[in-house]
Design a protein around this motif. Structure first.
Motif, short mmCIF file in Angstrom:
data_model
loop_
_atom_site.label_atom_id
_atom_site.label_comp_id
_atom_site.label_asym_id
_atom_site.label_seq_id
_atom_site.Cartn_x
_atom_site.Cartn_y
_atom_site.Cartn_z
N GLU A 190 -2.00 -2.41 -2.03
CA GLU A 190 -2.12 -3.46 -1.01
C GLU A 190 -1.11 -4.57 -1.26
O GLU A 190 -0.52 -5.12 -0.33
CB GLU A 190 -3.55 -4.01 -0.98
CG GLU A 190 -3.77 -5.15 0.01
CD GLU A 190 -3.51 -4.78 1.48
OE1 GLU A 190 -3.37 -3.58 1.78
OE2 GLU A 190 -3.42 -5.71 2.30
N GLU A 191 -0.89 -4.87 -2.53
CA GLU A 191 0.07 -5.92 -2.87
C GLU A 191 1.47 -5.53 -2.40
O GLU A 191 2.25 -6.37 -1.97
CB GLU A 191 0.06 -6.12 -4.38
CG GLU A 191 0.55 -7.50 -4.81
CD GLU A 191 0.51 -7.61 -6.32
OE1 GLU A 191 -0.51 -7.22 -6.92
OE2 GLU A 191 1.51 -8.08 -6.90
N LYS A 192 1.78 -4.23 -2.47
CA LYS A 192 3.12 -3.79 -2.09
C LYS A 192 3.26 -3.43 -0.61
O LYS A 192 4.32 -3.61 -0.03
CB LYS A 192 3.53 -2.59 -2.95
CG LYS A 192 3.70 -3.00 -4.40
CD LYS A 192 4.32 -1.93 -5.24
CE LYS A 192 4.63 -2.48 -6.63
NZ LYS A 192 5.05 -1.46 -7.57
N LEU A 193 2.21 -2.91 0.00
CA LEU A 193 2.35 -2.44 1.38
C LEU A 193 1.59 -3.27 2.43
O LEU A 193 1.90 -3.20 3.61
CB LEU A 193 1.89 -0.97 1.49
CG LEU A 193 2.64 0.06 0.66
CD1 LEU A 193 2.12 1.46 0.94
CD2 LEU A 193 4.14 0.02 0.96
N SER A 194 0.59 -4.04 1.99
CA SER A 194 -0.19 -4.91 2.90
C SER A 194 -0.79 -4.18 4.11
O SER A 194 -0.89 -4.75 5.19
CB SER A 194 0.68 -6.05 3.44
OG SER A 194 1.23 -6.77 2.39
#
Lengths: 105, 105
Positions: A59-63
């Protein structure tokens, strides 16, 4: 967690997915999952903790979860505007919708 | 490849991202990239091939590029319908749009 699982669940192994499903969707306890999957309570706990970490890293990388929630809001707003439009069509509202769609989808 | 990079680029390392950017966006040759990054042509080739594999593997599991293209089409269709609506508002069209949005976004 359910939104994160929807977004990134396919990146987990079958075993990880199964345990997360039993814990979050079937609402089983750690002990019940351990029994069900023929492993220990500690192992189940470690897998769930590891999955949390994996899901949050993605989630931190792709949101994706963030985007998904934003799209849900966009959808709600478009539908609300269309409800208004149905009763009293006017140019300003249509133009607002257009800008909103262009900026958000 | 550009859509895949937009979707999953953040999952690559800085080195991988840099080489993919030089190859696809700056249109440099393998040899030029090798010189630029102080490595060999073969190493650059291997990294690009590895990145392709990584990006396609993510797409196979998450389908972000596919979803993104679908959303672009949804957006285009909504905007087209709104153009029509601007000139001649009618209930049937509005209802079609609603169904379209509900089914697709």
């Amino acid at each position: 967690m359910s939104i994160l699982m929807d977004a990134y669940g396919n990146l987990l192994t079958d075993k990880q997915k199964n345990i997360m499903d039993l814990y979050y969707n079937c609402d089983l306890s750690l002990g019940e999952i351990a029994e069900h999957t023929d492993t220990t309570r500690q192992a189940v706990y470690d897998i769930i903790r590891r999955c949390h970490k994996i899901l949050f890293q993605y989630e931190e990388k792709l949101s994706l979860a963030k985007q998904k929630m934003k799209l849900e809001e966009v959808k709600k707003n478009i539908l609300r505007d269309l409800d208004l439009l149905e009763n009293s069509s006017n140019e300003e509202l249509v133009n607002n919708m257009k800008r909103y769609i262009v900026d958000n989808i």
